[in-house]
Design an enzyme around this catalytic site. Structure first.
Site, PDB file in Angstrom:
ATOM      1  N   ASP A 140      93.119  -2.483  40.607  1.00  0.00           N
ATOM      2  CA  ASP A 140      91.858  -2.470  39.864  1.00  0.00           C
ATOM      3  C   ASP A 140      91.141  -1.150  40.122  1.00  0.00           C
ATOM      4  OD1 ASP A 140      91.811  -5.454  39.047  1.00  0.00           O
ATOM      5  OD2 ASP A 140      92.087  -5.548  41.218  1.00  0.00           O
ATOM      6  N   ASP A 180      94.232  -2.539  36.013  1.00  0.00           N
ATOM      7  CA  ASP A 180      93.003  -2.716  35.241  1.00  0.00           C
ATOM      8  C   ASP A 180      92.182  -1.441  35.362  1.00  0.00           C
ATOM      9  OD1 ASP A 180      93.498  -5.323  34.400  1.00  0.00           O
ATOM     10  OD2 ASP A 180      92.548  -6.224  36.154  1.00  0.00           O
ATOM     11  N   ASP A 220      97.758  -6.706  41.191  1.00  0.00           N
ATOM     12  CA  ASP A 220      97.503  -5.588  40.288  1.00  0.00           C
ATOM     13  C   ASP A 220      96.714  -4.521  41.033  1.00  0.00           C
ATOM     14  OD1 ASP A 220      94.928  -6.533  40.540  1.00  0.00           O
ATOM     15  OD2 ASP A 220      94.558  -6.757  38.397  1.00  0.00           O
TER      16      ASP A 220
HETATM   17  P1  8DG Z   1      94.860  -9.530  43.509  1.00  0.00           P
HETATM   18  O1  8DG Z   1      94.795  -8.611  42.327  1.00  0.00           O
HETATM   19  O2  8DG Z   1      95.182  -8.828  44.762  1.00  0.00           O
HETATM   20  O3  8DG Z   1      95.719 -10.705  43.262  1.00  0.00           O
HETATM   21  O4  8DG Z   1      93.388 -10.118  43.770  1.00  0.00           O
HETATM   22  P2  8DG Z   1      92.038  -9.585  43.203  1.00  0.00           P
HETATM   23  O5  8DG Z   1      92.043  -8.102  43.071  1.00  0.00           O
HETATM   24  O6  8DG Z   1      90.958 -10.187  43.996  1.00  0.00           O
HETATM   25  O7  8DG Z   1      92.000 -10.289  41.787  1.00  0.00           O
HETATM   26  P3  8DG Z   1      91.835  -9.684  40.333  1.00  0.00           P
HETATM   27  O8  8DG Z   1      92.299 -10.744  39.402  1.00  0.00           O
HETATM   28  O9  8DG Z   1      92.466  -8.369  40.170  1.00  0.00           O
HETATM   29  O10 8DG Z   1      90.270  -9.575  40.140  1.00  0.00           O
HETATM   30  C1  8DG Z   1      89.453  -8.752  40.938  1.00  0.00           C
HETATM   31  C2  8DG Z   1      88.037  -8.979  40.565  1.00  0.00           C
HETATM   32  O11 8DG Z   1      87.813  -8.449  39.291  1.00  0.00           O
HETATM   33  C3  8DG Z   1      87.677 -10.461  40.473  1.00  0.00           C
HETATM   34  O12 8DG Z   1      87.009 -10.899  41.613  1.00  0.00           O
HETATM   35  C4  8DG Z   1      86.757 -10.563  39.340  1.00  0.00           C
HETATM   36  C5  8DG Z   1      86.903  -9.257  38.639  1.00  0.00           C
HETATM   37  N1  8DG Z   1      87.288  -9.422  37.251  1.00  0.00           N
HETATM   38  C6  8DG Z   1      88.464  -9.687  36.627  1.00  0.00           C
HETATM   39  N2  8DG Z   1      88.300  -9.733  35.300  1.00  0.00           N
HETATM   40  C7  8DG Z   1      87.010  -9.478  35.113  1.00  0.00           C
HETATM   41  C8  8DG Z   1      86.223  -9.376  33.989  1.00  0.00           C
HETATM   42  O13 8DG Z   1      86.679  -9.537  32.866  1.00  0.00           O
HETATM   43  N3  8DG Z   1      84.905  -9.079  34.219  1.00  0.00           N
HETATM   44  C9  8DG Z   1      84.399  -8.888  35.488  1.00  0.00           C
HETATM   45  N4  8DG Z   1      83.116  -8.603  35.659  1.00  0.00           N
HETATM   46  N5  8DG Z   1      85.125  -8.990  36.536  1.00  0.00           N
HETATM   47  C10 8DG Z   1      86.402  -9.276  36.353  1.00  0.00           C
HETATM   48  O14 8DG Z   1      89.503  -9.878  37.190  1.00  0.00           O
HETATM   49 MN    MN Z   2      93.361  -7.142  41.686  1.00  0.00          MN
HETATM   50 MN    MN Z   3      92.559  -7.237  38.136  1.00  0.00          MN
END
Ligand code: 8DG
Ligand code: MN
Ligand code: MN
Length: 385
Positions: A206, A309, A204
């Site tokens: 972020d 996100d 995704d």
């Molecule tokens: P990817 O998308 O490349 O697969 O890996 P990523 O970017 O490391 O994973 P991610 O699932 O997008 O999550 C990125 C970071 O965001 C993760 O380390 C923790 C954080 N995160 C969420 N959801 C939430 C949440 O609800 N609250 C907080 N504080 N952090 C969150 O994914």
């Molecule tokens: Mn991510």
């Molecule tokens: Mn994410």
């Protein structure tokens, strides 16, 4: 496990946040195995076992050498008996029988396919597997009732399971920046998550959004997503209202306004997406199908769906939000564990608190965006970075 005999040998920390963990490492054959076993444990809701394999994978990723004999692992923390057995199997046979078995098993494959649908967790997937479903396509033919989120997950299954490239992430960032700046000039949009860690692909995008004037960010999320919707870019969203970071902030989840969304990305990165289809500009309404069964997909359609996100944070919490949303998950988990167990403090995406004061945070100290990564040896009484 025996401690290293050589006192000169630097000890490897049991905290992921105290280990250097490069993107490219030398033990992929082992970390791939522990990933499969972690997933498989999580699929049977064995959280403890899943965590053990995640920790093993994390420490193996940090080793500056390729493991070639079991003796290489002397003094390496976070490797339990089971993980060591798997490593030994791979060293001896080239593969682990247990891992191969999991990869072949019908249950693992079905759980992997079904939890791969946006909006489907382990519990739901497990129920479906016990009902005989195996693929997202089965969901359509079986006529199961799906949530709005799962419906979007099935519709865009192919796209959402096709890794997002760095260029696509940047293009999404530009679209969101343009939208944000047209609504609130001076607001800042920062790419976080895996891409901020330097990954070349991710599941995704972020994005963390703030404004240097505290309070200006209030109400931004709704305006932003309305703007994206009016441009035909918002394919789906679920908003989490939270308290905007102004309530009682404790516990592992944060309280920022955020949108778990699916955006439409046009053909050339950065190019505007095609004009909105008549009557289909609202998120959740019918769009061209990205079929889960092979036809469809981004090719030939001129656009693809991307999970995004969008997180809004008050400027005073930006440093902590950035730290919390950069990941990796293992790094974040251990950073919080370190704060709690080694410093008697509590860390989340809103701030760093003295233990007794969890419910009444002191004013977060100021860490500028250009600062070097937060050093763990800092205490609260240190001067601002
Ligand atoms: P990817 O998308 O490349 O697969 O890996 P990523 O970017 O490391 O994973 P991610 O699932 O997008 O999550 C990125 C970071 O965001 C993760 O380390 C923790 C954080 N995160 C969420 N959801 C939430 C949440 O609800 N609250 C907080 N504080 N952090 C969150 O994914
Ligand atoms: Mn991510
Ligand atoms: Mn994410």
């Amino acid at each position: 496990s025996a401690p290293r005999s050589d006192p000169e040998e630097p000890r490897i920390s049991a905290y992921a946040c105290q280990r250097r963990t490069p993107l490219d490492h030398l033990n992929k054959i082992f970390t791939d195995a522990s990933e499969v076993l972690a997933e498989n444990a999580e699929f049977s809701e064995s959280e403890g076992r899943g965590l053990a394999f995640r920790k093993a994978g994390s420490v193996l990723r940090s080793l500056p050498f390729a493991v070639s004999r079991m003796e290489d692992l002397r003094g390496v923390p976070c490797l339990g008996e089971h993980s060591r057995k798997i490593i030994q199997e791979i060293l001896e046979d080239g593969v682990s029988g247990e891992v191969e078995g999991v990869l072949r098993s019908e249950r693992y494959r079905a759980m992997k396919a079904l939890t791969g649908v946006f909006g489907v967790g382990v519990k739901t997937a497990d129920r479906w597997v016990r009902e005989g479903l195996r693929t997202p396509g089965d969901l359509l033919t079986s006529g199961h009732r799906l949530s709005r989120e799962q419906e979007a997950g099935v519709r865009y299954y192919e796209d959402l399971n096709c890794p997002v490239t760095r260029a696509e992430a940047d293009a999404i960032g530009e679209i969101v920046k343009e939208a944000v700046h047209s609504i609130l000039p001076g607001a800042r949009v920062t790419l976080t998550g895996g891409f901020r860690r330097g990954k070349e692909a991710g599941h995704d995008v972020d994005l963390l959004i703030t404004h240097p004037e505290e309070g200006k960010e209030e109400g931004l999320l709704g305006k932003l997503t309305s703007w994206l919707d009016s441009q035909g870019v918002l394919l789906y969203q679920r908003v989490s209202e939270g308290s905007g970071g102004r309530g009682r902030e404790s516990g592992p989840m944060d309280h920022f306004h955020r949108s778990f969304s699916i955006l439409k990305l046009g053909e050339q990165p950065g190019a505007p997406p095609g004009p909105p289809q008549p009557g289909a500009s609202s998120a959740g309404q019918t769009q061209e199908a990205a079929s889960p069964r092979g036809q469809g997909g981004a090719q030939g359609r001129g656009w693809r769906a991307v999970r995004v996100d969008l997180v809004i944070c008050p400027y005073s919490q930006f440093a902590y939000a950035l730290l919390g949303w950069t990941g990796s998950q293992q790094f974040e988990r251990d950073l919080r564990r370190f704060a709690s167990q080694e410093r008697d403090m509590s860390l989340n995406s809103h701030g760093l608190y003295q233990r007794e004061q969890v419910r009444t945070p002191p004013p977060p100290h100021c860490i500028s965006e250009s600062s070097p990564p937060l050093s763990l040896s800092l205490s609260l009484s240190s001067p601002p970075l």
